[in-house]
Design an enzyme around this catalytic site. Structure first.
Site, PDB file in Angstrom:
ATOM      1  N   HIS A 232       0.848  -1.194   0.000  1.00 27.87           N
ATOM      2  CA  HIS A 232       0.000   0.000   0.000  1.00 27.87           C
ATOM      3  C   HIS A 232       0.881   1.239   0.000  1.00 27.87           C
ATOM      4  CE1 HIS A 232      -3.748   2.200   0.631  1.00 27.87           C
ATOM      5  NE2 HIS A 232      -2.984   3.041   1.289  1.00 27.87           N
TER       6      HIS A 232
ATOM      7  N   ASP B 268     -14.506   3.391   7.621  1.00 33.91           N
ATOM      8  CA  ASP B 268     -13.443   4.211   7.031  1.00 33.91           C
ATOM      9  C   ASP B 268     -13.945   4.932   5.780  1.00 33.91           C
ATOM     10  OD1 ASP B 268     -10.667   5.141   6.598  1.00 33.91           O
ATOM     11  OD2 ASP B 268     -10.938   4.004   4.757  1.00 33.91           O
TER      12      ASP B 268
ATOM     13  N   ARG C 114     -13.610  13.411   6.239  1.00 30.63           N
ATOM     14  CA  ARG C 114     -12.305  14.053   6.454  1.00 30.63           C
ATOM     15  C   ARG C 114     -11.893  14.863   5.247  1.00 30.63           C
ATOM     16  NH1 ARG C 114      -8.676   9.295   7.129  1.00 30.63           N
ATOM     17  NH2 ARG C 114      -7.037  10.845   7.319  1.00 30.63           N
TER      18      ARG C 114
ATOM     19  N   SER D  10      -6.890   4.531   9.064  1.00 32.25           N
ATOM     20  CA  SER D  10      -7.653   4.395   7.818  1.00 32.25           C
ATOM     21  C   SER D  10      -7.009   3.336   6.911  1.00 32.25           C
ATOM     22  CB  SER D  10      -7.682   5.768   7.117  1.00 32.25           C
ATOM     23  OG  SER D  10      -8.082   5.652   5.787  1.00 32.25           O
TER      24      SER D  10
ATOM     25  N   LYS E 225      -8.244  -1.082   6.486  1.00 38.45           N
ATOM     26  CA  LYS E 225      -8.582  -1.725   5.206  1.00 38.45           C
ATOM     27  C   LYS E 225      -7.646  -2.899   4.921  1.00 38.45           C
ATOM     28  CE  LYS E 225      -8.454   2.379   3.442  1.00 38.45           C
ATOM     29  NZ  LYS E 225      -8.546   3.710   2.900  1.00 38.45           N
TER      30      LYS E 225
HETATM   31  N1  URA Z   1      -5.115   6.834   2.211  1.00 35.94           N
HETATM   32  C1  URA Z   1      -6.072   6.254   2.985  1.00 35.94           C
HETATM   33  O1  URA Z   1      -6.562   5.160   2.690  1.00 35.94           O
HETATM   34  N2  URA Z   1      -6.484   6.903   4.083  1.00 35.94           N
HETATM   35  C2  URA Z   1      -5.974   8.104   4.460  1.00 35.94           C
HETATM   36  O2  URA Z   1      -6.381   8.623   5.485  1.00 35.94           O
HETATM   37  C3  URA Z   1      -4.985   8.712   3.642  1.00 35.94           C
HETATM   38  C4  URA Z   1      -4.553   8.046   2.520  1.00 35.94           C
END
Ligand code: URA
Length: 435
Positions: free
Chosen positions: A91, A170, A177, A192, A196
Site C-alpha cells: 500500500h 473508514d 475528512r 484508515s 482496510k
Molecule cells: N489513504 C487512505 O486510505 N487513508 C488516508 O487517510 C490517507 C490516505
C-alpha cells in the site's frame, strides 16, 4: 453500572486532551457508521483528534472498531497445484506519478505469491490506481469475492475495488475528512489505511510511505511517525508489516495521469522504463518476496525475461481487459518549455499532480468521471540538463480550455540552476520494520 456514552461527551473528552476509552471509541465509530451520530459531531471529534492526537492504544482501538464495522476477508485457504499460496499486499500513502502497483503486482505474482491489491480511485492531486487501469479497454475494477479468490488462485495478481463491506466506517469517515480539513493526521491516516489492509486478510504487508511535497504528510519526521505507527498496528494484528520511506518531492517517473502511466508501466514490465520507477518497483518487490518467504528471488530477472509481463497480460485479460488494445490518447497536447538553460534541481511533485488533475486526469468530487488520456509527460527530472526553449512538460487533455490552469500550476514547479545539483534525493530514504 456501565457508562452512558453520547457524542458530545466523546467530543469533549478529546477536545480537553484526554484519552478516549475503548468503550467510547467502539460506540462512536459504530454509531457514526449506522447514521446515529451526525456528521457535524463526527467532524468536531475528527478535528479534536487532529489537534490533540491519539496514543497507541487509542489508535489500535480506532483501527479495530473500523475493521469490525464490516467483514474481514480471508485468503488463508488459497492453493495452486496443491500448494498453499502466501499472500502479500503493498500500500502506498499516495503520490504523483505513483504507478508502481501496476508493474509490482504481476511481478510479485510471477513468483507464485498471491497479491490481493484492493485499490482506490484518485481524489485531488494524487492519482488512483483504478482510474489508471480503467483506461485499458474492457478492464473492470469490480469483482466479487469469489471472482477475486478464483483469480488469485489462477493468476496470482488481482487489482480491484474494495467491496462496500470492507471497513465501511473508514469509507464514511474518509469522505467526511476530505471535506473538513481532517485528512492530515498520523492517527487518522494510519488507522484508515491499516483497517482496510487488515480487513482485507493479507498475510503480510509492505507499505510505501511517501515523503515530500507530493505526499499527504510532506515532512520526513511526521512521515516516519506514520510509518512506525502503521508497522506497529500491523504487528499487533498479526500481519508482519514493513515500511519503506520513499521520496515524493518530485514525481515518480516521467508521467502523471491515467493512460500515460499505463504506458510507462508497460515499459517497466518490458524491461525498460525510468530508473526511479524500476528502482522502487524492485525495492518493494524484494520486500514483498522476502515477506512471502522468498528472500533469494530475483525480481529484476522477471522484468527482463518477460515473466512479469506474461502475468500482467493474464491479470488484465482475467478482468475483461484487452492487453493488446491501443490505449486512449488525449485529443490535444501542448508543450511547456524551459525559460533558461541549466540543470533541474527540483521538480515539485505537488505542482505536477495539480496540473494533471486540472487537465482532467483526476476528480474534485467522488463519482466524477476522469479523462483516460489526460496528464503530464515530463521531459526532464532532477539532475537532468535542459536548454532554454526545449520542452520541459507536454500537457495532454481532451479539453484545451484546461491548458491555462495547468500551465499556471506548473509556473514555479521546476527550479533550474547553472551547475549540476549535488543534493538530488535517493528514491528509498529508509526502511521501518520492528523485528
Ligand atoms: N489513504 C487512505 O486510505 N487513508 C488516508 O487517510 C490517507 C490516505
Amino acid at each position: 453500572m456501565s457508562e452512558i456514552i453520547h457524542a458530545t461527551s466523546v467530543i469533549a473528552t478529546k477536545r480537553d486532551g484526554a484519552e478516549l476509552t475503548t468503550a467510547q471509541i467502539d460506540w462512536i465509530v459504530d454509531a457514526y457508521t449506522r447514521g446515529d451520530v451526525a456528521p457535524e459531531q463526527m467532524s468536531a471529534l475528527l478535528m479534536a483528534i487532529v489537534l490533540r492526537g491519539m496514543d497507541r492504544r487509542e489508535i489500535g482501538d480506532w483501527t479495530r472498531a473500523m475493521i469490525d464495522s464490516g467483514t474481514r476477508m480471508d485468503f488463508s485457504g488459497l492453493h495452486r497445484n496443491g500448494m498453499a499460496l502466501p499472500t502479500v499486499d503493498k500500500h502506498s500513502t499516495g503520490g504523483v506519478g505513483d504507478k508502481i502497483t501496476l508493474p509490482l503486482a504481476p511481478l510479485v505474482a510471477s513468483f507464485g505469491v498471491a497479491v490481493p491489491q484492493l485499490s482506490g480511485r484518485g481524489l485531488g492531486h494524487t492519482g488512483g490506481t483504478l482510474d489508471k487501469l480503467e483506461s485499458i479497454p474492457g478492464w473492470r475494477a469490480d469483482l466479487s469475492t469469489a471472482q477475486m479468490v478464483a483469480q488469485l488462485s489462477r493468476v496470482g495478481a488481482v487489482i480491484c475495488a474494495a467491496g462496500a463491506d470492507l471497513a465501511p466506517a473508514d469509507r464514511k469517515l474518509y469522505a467526511l475528512r476530505d471535506v473538513t480539513g481532517t485528512v492530515e493526521s498520523v492517527p487518522l491516516i494510519a488507522s484508515s489505511i491499516m483497517s482496510k489492509k487488515i480487513a482485507e486478510g493479507t498475510g503480510a504487508l509492505v507499505l510505501d510511505v511517501k515523503v515530500g511535497s507530493g505526499a499527504f504528510l510532506p515532512d520526513e519526521a511526521v512521515a516516519r511517525r506514520l510509518a512506525e505507527t502503521m508497522v506497529s498496528l500491523g504487528a499487533d494484528a498479526g500481519v508482519p508489516t514493513t515500511a519503506l520511506l520513499t521520496d515524493m518531492d518530485s514525481p515518480l517517473g516521467l508521467t502523471a495521469g491515467n493512460a500515460v502511466e499505463v504506458v510507462e508501466s508497460l515499459e517497466v514490465l518490458a524491461g525498460g522504463g525510468p530508473a526511479d520507477v524500476v528502482e522502487l518497483t524492485l525495492a518493494l518487490a524484494r520486500e514483498m518476496l522476502d515477506a512471502a518467504g522468498l528472500p533469494d528471488a530475483d525480481p529484476a530477472a522477471a522484468l527482463s525475461d518477460g515473466t512479469a509481463m506474461d502475468t500482467w497480460r493474464e491479470m488484465i485479460t482475467a478482468q475483461g481487459g484487452d492487453p493488446d488494445a491501443p490505449l486512449p490518447r488525449a485529443r490535444h497536447t501542448d508543450d511547456v518549455t524551459a525559460t533558461t538553460t541549466g540543470y533541474v534541481r527540483r521538480l515539485d511533485a505537488r505542482a505536477v499532480g495539480d496540473a494533471a488533475w486540472l487537465l482532467g486526469a483526476g476528480r474534485s468530487r467522488p463519482g466524477e468521471s476522469v479523462q483516460a488520456g489526460a496528464g503530464v509527460v515530463l521531459h526532464a527530472k532532477p539532475g537532468d540538463r535542459v536548454s532554454a526553449g526545449a520542452p520541459l512538460y507536454t500537457l495532454h487533455t481532451d479539453a484545451p480550455a484546461r491548458f491555462d490552469g495547468a500551465r499556471r500550476a506548473l509556473e514555479n514547479a521546476a527550479v533550474i540552476v547553472p551547475e549540476p545539483p549535488s543534493d538530488t534525493r535517493p528514491v528509498v530514504l529508509d526502511r521501518v520494520r520492528f523485528e
